[in-house]
Design a protein around this motif. Structure first.
Motif, mmCIF file in Angstrom:
data_model
loop_
_atom_site.group_PDB
_atom_site.id
_atom_site.type_symbol
_atom_site.label_atom_id
_atom_site.label_comp_id
_atom_site.label_asym_id
_atom_site.label_seq_id
_atom_site.Cartn_x
_atom_site.Cartn_y
_atom_site.Cartn_z
ATOM 1 N N SER A 160 0.757 -1.222 -0.055
ATOM 2 C CA SER A 160 -0.060 -0.066 0.035
ATOM 3 C C SER A 160 0.721 1.186 -0.021
ATOM 4 N N LEU A 161 2.202 0.939 0.123
ATOM 5 C CA LEU A 161 2.958 2.108 0.045
ATOM 6 C C LEU A 161 3.143 2.593 -1.535
ATOM 7 N N PRO A 162 3.454 4.094 -1.621
ATOM 8 C CA PRO A 162 3.942 4.468 -2.840
ATOM 9 C C PRO A 162 5.024 3.883 -3.432
ATOM 10 N N PRO A 163 5.145 3.703 -4.920
ATOM 11 C CA PRO A 163 6.330 3.113 -5.343
ATOM 12 C C PRO A 163 7.681 3.336 -5.151
ATOM 13 N N LEU A 164 7.828 4.766 -4.868
ATOM 14 C CA LEU A 164 9.107 5.277 -4.518
ATOM 15 C C LEU A 164 9.342 4.660 -3.086
ATOM 16 N N GLN A 165 8.774 4.612 -2.188
ATOM 17 C CA GLN A 165 8.776 4.114 -0.716
ATOM 18 C C GLN A 165 9.076 2.622 -0.890
ATOM 19 N N ILE A 166 8.381 2.039 -1.757
ATOM 20 C CA ILE A 166 8.541 0.336 -1.748
ATOM 21 C C ILE A 166 10.053 0.264 -2.380
ATOM 22 N N ILE A 167 10.492 0.985 -3.406
ATOM 23 C CA ILE A 167 11.819 0.964 -3.596
ATOM 24 C C ILE A 167 12.712 1.038 -2.732
ATOM 25 N N GLN A 168 12.667 2.185 -2.070
ATOM 26 C CA GLN A 168 13.454 2.435 -1.060
ATOM 27 C C GLN A 168 13.491 1.337 0.149
ATOM 28 N N GLU A 169 12.278 0.594 0.457
ATOM 29 C CA GLU A 169 12.268 -0.614 1.195
ATOM 30 C C GLU A 169 13.347 -1.623 0.803
ATOM 31 N N PHE A 170 13.253 -1.856 -0.531
ATOM 32 C CA PHE A 170 14.121 -2.814 -1.210
ATOM 33 C C PHE A 170 15.641 -2.302 -1.148
ATOM 34 N N LYS A 171 15.761 -1.197 -1.496
ATOM 35 C CA LYS A 171 17.026 -0.657 -1.113
ATOM 36 C C LYS A 171 17.701 -0.770 0.194
ATOM 37 N N THR A 172 17.109 -0.565 1.150
ATOM 38 C CA THR A 172 17.175 -0.628 2.641
ATOM 39 C C THR A 172 17.737 -1.918 3.047
ATOM 40 N N LEU A 173 17.000 -3.023 2.525
ATOM 41 C CA LEU A 173 17.460 -4.392 2.866
ATOM 42 C C LEU A 173 18.757 -4.752 2.007
ATOM 43 N N SER A 174 18.757 -4.113 1.085
ATOM 44 C CA SER A 174 20.015 -4.357 -0.028
ATOM 45 C C SER A 174 21.184 -3.729 0.803
ATOM 46 N N LYS A 175 21.233 -2.861 1.251
ATOM 47 C CA LYS A 175 22.316 -2.064 1.842
ATOM 48 C C LYS A 175 22.880 -3.013 2.971
ATOM 49 N N THR A 176 22.289 -3.797 3.558
ATOM 50 C CA THR A 176 23.025 -4.463 4.498
ATOM 51 C C THR A 176 24.067 -5.440 3.906
ATOM 52 N N ARG A 177 24.210 -5.442 2.489
ATOM 53 C CA ARG A 177 25.165 -6.424 1.853
ATOM 54 C C ARG A 177 25.846 -5.155 0.686
ATOM 55 N N PRO A 178 26.604 -4.237 1.451
ATOM 56 C CA PRO A 178 27.070 -3.067 0.598
ATOM 57 C C PRO A 178 27.984 -3.232 -0.615
ATOM 58 N N LYS A 179 28.595 -4.583 -0.749
ATOM 59 C CA LYS A 179 29.296 -4.625 -1.909
ATOM 60 C C LYS A 179 28.639 -5.335 -3.022
ATOM 61 N N LEU A 180 27.378 -5.471 -2.833
ATOM 62 C CA LEU A 180 26.519 -6.205 -3.769
ATOM 63 C C LEU A 180 26.218 -5.289 -5.020
ATOM 64 N N ARG A 181 26.277 -6.108 -6.097
ATOM 65 C CA ARG A 181 26.302 -4.998 -7.372
ATOM 66 C C ARG A 181 24.674 -5.385 -7.934
#
Length: 163
Positions: free
Chosen positions: A34-55
């Motif tokens: 139910s979040l706006p698309p940009l906030q959903i993308i940010q949630e995905f990015k936040t989880l990915s940042k736990t692995r900072p070297k991931l390309r």
């Protein structure tokens, strides 16, 4: 019915922004749709940042179901997706799913985060659907299509309550 599964690695989650206005938002895991698309993308990015070297941050899966002999509704498609994701063992990944339902073709777009909420990483060496994934998809479709509850043709054929 002809089934194809295409799996691609993606460097970011901007594809979510592209799919949002064009396709039907179907379901997700570990994300509030139910979040706006940009906030959903940010949630995905936040989880990915736990692995900072991931390309390559995600996996984009496109499932095509062509020449379906019955009209599947959104709920039936959601069930197929859920059974497929559990069947291939990707239920522990964050994902968002979009549908493109046409008269006799269905296209399912799933964007997976490679990083699990527990911090584990999905290896992209496994990309490329194998026969086991096709078998899981076939079984997932059969459970829905061959169930009279979801298939009006089978309801008329096997149900004594229909005229």
């Amino acid at each position: 019915m002809k089934m194809t599964i295409e799996e691609l690695k993606i460097p970011n989650f901007e594809l979510i922004q592209t799919l949002f206005p064009e396709k039907i938002l179907a379901n997700s895991s570990f994300i509030d749709i139910s979040l706006p698309p940009l906030q959903i993308i940010q949630e995905f990015k936040t989880l990915s940042k736990t692995r900072p070297k991931l390309r390559n941050l995600g996996i984009y899966t496109i499932i095509s179901l062509k020449n379906t002999y019955i009209q599947l509704n959104q709920e039936s498609c959601r069930k197929i997706v859920d059974q497929y994701i559990h069947g291939v063992g990707w239920h522990d990944l964050q994902y968002i799913c979009f549908l493109d339902v046409q008269s006799s073709n269905i296209y399912i777009h799933i964007i997976f985060n490679r990083v699990t909420p527990q911090g584990k990483l999905m290896d992209i060496k496994c990309l490329g659907a194998n026969w086991q994934q096709y078998e899981v998809l076939r079984q997932s479709c059969s459970l829905i299509i061959d169930n009279p509850v979801h298939n009006k043709y089978l309801q008329r054929r096997f149900c004594n309550c229909c005229g």
